[in-house]
Design a protein around this motif. Structure first.
Motif, short mmCIF file in Angstrom:
data_model
loop_
_atom_site.label_atom_id
_atom_site.label_comp_id
_atom_site.label_asym_id
_atom_site.label_seq_id
_atom_site.Cartn_x
_atom_site.Cartn_y
_atom_site.Cartn_z
N ALA A 1 0.85 -1.19 0.00
CA ALA A 1 0.00 0.00 0.00
C ALA A 1 0.89 1.24 0.00
N VAL A 2 0.26 2.40 -0.12
CA VAL A 2 0.97 3.68 -0.13
C VAL A 2 0.52 4.44 1.11
N TYR A 3 1.48 5.04 1.83
CA TYR A 3 1.16 5.61 3.14
C TYR A 3 1.60 7.07 3.29
N PRO A 4 1.00 8.00 2.56
CA PRO A 4 1.32 9.41 2.82
C PRO A 4 0.93 9.81 4.24
N SER A 5 -0.07 9.13 4.80
CA SER A 5 -0.46 9.43 6.18
C SER A 5 0.67 9.15 7.15
N SER A 6 1.51 8.16 6.84
CA SER A 6 2.65 7.87 7.72
C SER A 6 3.71 8.96 7.65
N VAL A 7 3.79 9.66 6.53
CA VAL A 7 4.68 10.82 6.46
C VAL A 7 4.24 11.84 7.52
N VAL A 8 2.95 12.11 7.54
CA VAL A 8 2.40 13.06 8.51
C VAL A 8 2.66 12.59 9.93
N MET A 9 2.36 11.32 10.21
CA MET A 9 2.43 10.80 11.57
C MET A 9 3.84 10.79 12.13
N ASN A 10 4.84 10.72 11.26
CA ASN A 10 6.23 10.71 11.71
C ASN A 10 6.86 12.10 11.73
N VAL A 11 6.65 12.84 10.66
CA VAL A 11 7.35 14.12 10.51
C VAL A 11 6.78 15.18 11.44
N VAL A 12 5.46 15.27 11.54
CA VAL A 12 4.86 16.33 12.35
C VAL A 12 5.29 16.26 13.81
N PRO A 13 5.23 15.11 14.49
CA PRO A 13 5.69 15.08 15.88
C PRO A 13 7.16 15.46 16.04
N ALA A 14 7.99 15.07 15.07
CA ALA A 14 9.41 15.44 15.14
C ALA A 14 9.56 16.95 15.02
N GLN A 15 8.83 17.56 14.10
CA GLN A 15 8.90 19.01 13.94
C GLN A 15 8.39 19.73 15.18
N VAL A 16 7.29 19.23 15.74
CA VAL A 16 6.74 19.83 16.95
C VAL A 16 7.73 19.74 18.11
N ALA A 17 8.46 18.63 18.17
CA ALA A 17 9.45 18.44 19.23
C ALA A 17 10.63 19.39 19.09
N GLY A 18 10.85 19.92 17.88
CA GLY A 18 11.96 20.83 17.66
C GLY A 18 13.13 20.22 16.93
N VAL A 19 12.94 19.04 16.32
CA VAL A 19 14.00 18.40 15.56
C VAL A 19 14.36 19.28 14.36
N ARG A 20 15.65 19.51 14.16
CA ARG A 20 16.09 20.42 13.10
C ARG A 20 16.27 19.74 11.75
N SER A 21 16.58 18.44 11.74
CA SER A 21 16.92 17.76 10.49
C SER A 21 16.13 16.45 10.39
N VAL A 22 15.38 16.29 9.29
CA VAL A 22 14.59 15.08 9.06
C VAL A 22 14.96 14.50 7.70
N ALA A 23 15.35 13.22 7.70
CA ALA A 23 15.59 12.47 6.46
C ALA A 23 14.49 11.43 6.33
N LEU A 24 13.94 11.30 5.15
CA LEU A 24 12.82 10.38 4.93
C LEU A 24 13.22 9.33 3.91
N ALA A 25 12.89 8.07 4.19
CA ALA A 25 13.17 6.97 3.27
C ALA A 25 11.88 6.23 2.97
N SER A 26 11.72 5.85 1.69
CA SER A 26 10.57 5.06 1.26
C SER A 26 11.00 4.27 0.02
N PRO A 27 10.45 3.09 -0.19
CA PRO A 27 10.93 2.24 -1.29
C PRO A 27 10.79 2.87 -2.66
N ALA A 28 11.77 2.58 -3.50
CA ALA A 28 11.66 2.94 -4.92
C ALA A 28 10.55 2.11 -5.55
N GLN A 29 9.78 2.73 -6.43
CA GLN A 29 8.62 2.06 -7.03
C GLN A 29 8.89 1.73 -8.50
N ALA A 30 8.82 0.45 -8.84
CA ALA A 30 9.03 0.05 -10.23
C ALA A 30 8.00 0.67 -11.15
#
Length: 446
Positions: free
Chosen positions: A134-163
């Motif tokens: 499946a595709v999970y843009p909602s998981s981008v939100v669920m991970n990145v937003v709490p990190a930003q709210v916490a004050g994290v300065r640098s976020v790297a995101l990984a997701s599989p390459a799609q054929a």
């Protein structure tokens, strides 16, 4: 779904857990394989990632570090309705996550004696977003937003390459990253991505992170265990679980839809109904067959519901149902009983608790404002779901003046002697060697 009848039996916690086993063998295999994949990435870096992409994702010669224009294009082409839903999810999760950041608190232990508790964000976070079945843009939100709210300065995101997308990360995931201002994105998946985030890949410009977060299959969860100690991780959010406590007041049709909704994630998904009502159990079993056979991913659903990890469990009463749930500690707990709020108060071990007929797990997956990255495999007994707290480190700041230290001097010396650590006490008495004030190391008055 099989039916397990526990009526008339009094079982201990270990016996309850044995009744509905999780896919333990699959997880043990995943841990062995994931550890090898992580180590391969640590040693060989980009070369290993490319081999893994060809093997698992059927992709070669792709840009692992996603160019900025790919992200911009994805945002520009995002369906307006999906964009509006993502922006609303971002707003809700941001507001709920802010409540998880404690304010600094200072405790005055006496005149001149203060201990301040503060919460410091980690500097850099690696977020994993699945992209297999499946595709999970909602998981981008669920991970990145709490990190930003916490004050994290640098976020790297990984997701599989799609054929199916020429080796790119799925455009909806890229768009979600773009909406959140994340511009460091990598097309890499599975256990290898977790290893890359933890250890770094110099040839890609990928620096190691401090914390890795995000859901995934059992291999992703196992990879987090393999890198624990190298980096911090959130709980091992593996194959999804739903446990529903329901009584005669529940609507069997809605219960069935909710069981099927989680079973469509993965063949290893766990779907469990616990009820004191034989009538409801029979009705739900029939509805699950009807609903499951009509849904798009019917084969995946059928495999999950037929697996040993899924069942309808009959118990004597609501107390027994709640005891079963607390022993099982599900990722998602839904409560469909007459007094759902009271039952929820007694159910203390769950990743997230959904109370009543109008709070299904699907709500939490997208727009409840809560986080959907939650502990699986029984970890909810001791672990929390993802939140801003995942990216915060509590620190204590100690401030004592000379008079305050004098108040506890004798006690420190006594404890230091009792522990055969006299230099600890000497570090205190050195500060009171004369009456003229604190001493420096040469013995002269400060």
């Amino acid at each position: 779904m099989r039916t397990i009848d526990l009526r008339g039996r009094s079982l201990r916690v270990a016996e309850l857990l044995a009744v509905v086993p999780r896919a333990a063998e699959a997880r043990a295999t995943a841990l062995h394989v994931a550890a090898e994949i992580v180590e391969d990435v640590r040693v060989r870096g980009e070369e290993a990632l490319r081999e893994q992409a060809g093997r698992f994702d059927r992709v070669t010669d792709h840009a692992i570090r996603v160019p900025a224009d790919h992200i911009a294009d994805a945002v520009a082409s995002l369906d307006p309705e999906v964009r509006a839903a993502l922006e609303e999810a971002i707003r809700r999760v941001r507001e709920a996550s802010a409540a998880q950041v404690p304010a600094p608190r200072t405790t005055e232990l006496g005149p001149g004696a203060r201990v301040t508790q503060r919460w410091q964000p980690v500097s850099r976070v690696g977020v994993y977003v699945p992209g297999g079945k499946a595709v999970y843009p909602s998981s981008v939100v669920m991970n990145v937003v709490p990190a930003q709210v916490a004050g994290v300065r640098s976020v790297a995101l990984a997701s599989p390459a799609q054929a199916d997308h020429d080796g790119r990360v799925h455009p909806t995931i890229l768009a979600a990253a773009g909406l959140l201002g994340v511009d460091e994105v990598y097309a890499m998946g599975g256990a290898g991505a977790i290893g890359a985030l933890a250890h770094g890949v110099p040839s890609l410009g990928l620096d190691p992170v401090d914390v890795v977060s995000g859901p995934g299959n059992n291999f992703v969860a196992a990879a987090k265990r393999a890198v624990a100690g190298v980096v911090g991780t959130d709980s091992e959010a593996g194959a999804t679980e739903i446990l529903i406590i329901a009584d005669d007041t529940a609507d069997p049709r809605l219960v069935a839809y909710d069981l099927v909704s989680q079973a469509e994630h993965d063949e290893q998904a766990s779907a469990v109904l616990v009820t004191p009502s034989a009538r409801l159990a029979e009705a739900v079993a029939a509805e699950v067959e009807r609903v499951g056979s009509a849904t798009r991913h019917r084969e995946r659903v059928a495999a999950a519901l037929a697996g040993e990890q899924s069942a309808i469990v009959l118990v004597d009463d609501l107390d027994a149902a709640e005891s079963f749930s607390n022993a099982y500690a599900p990722e998602h707990l839904e409560i469909h009983v007459a007094d759902a709020a009271a039952s929820a108060a007694r159910c203390t071990s769950a990743g997230a608790v959904f109370v009543g007929s109008y709070a299904p797990v699907s709500l939490g997956d997208y727009l409840a404002g809560s986080n959907h990255v939650l502990p699986t495999g029984g970890q909810a007994r001791y672990a929390a779901g993802l939140g801003s707290h995942t990216f915060l480190r509590p620190q204590q700041v100690i401030e004592y003046d000379r008079a305050a230290l004098a108040q506890v001097r004798d006690g420190i010396v006594a404890l230091a002697e009792a522990e055969a650590l006299p230099a600890h006490g000497e570090a205190i008495t050195a500060r009171f060697a004369g009456d003229q004030g604190p001493q420096d190391l040469s013995g002269a008055s400060a």
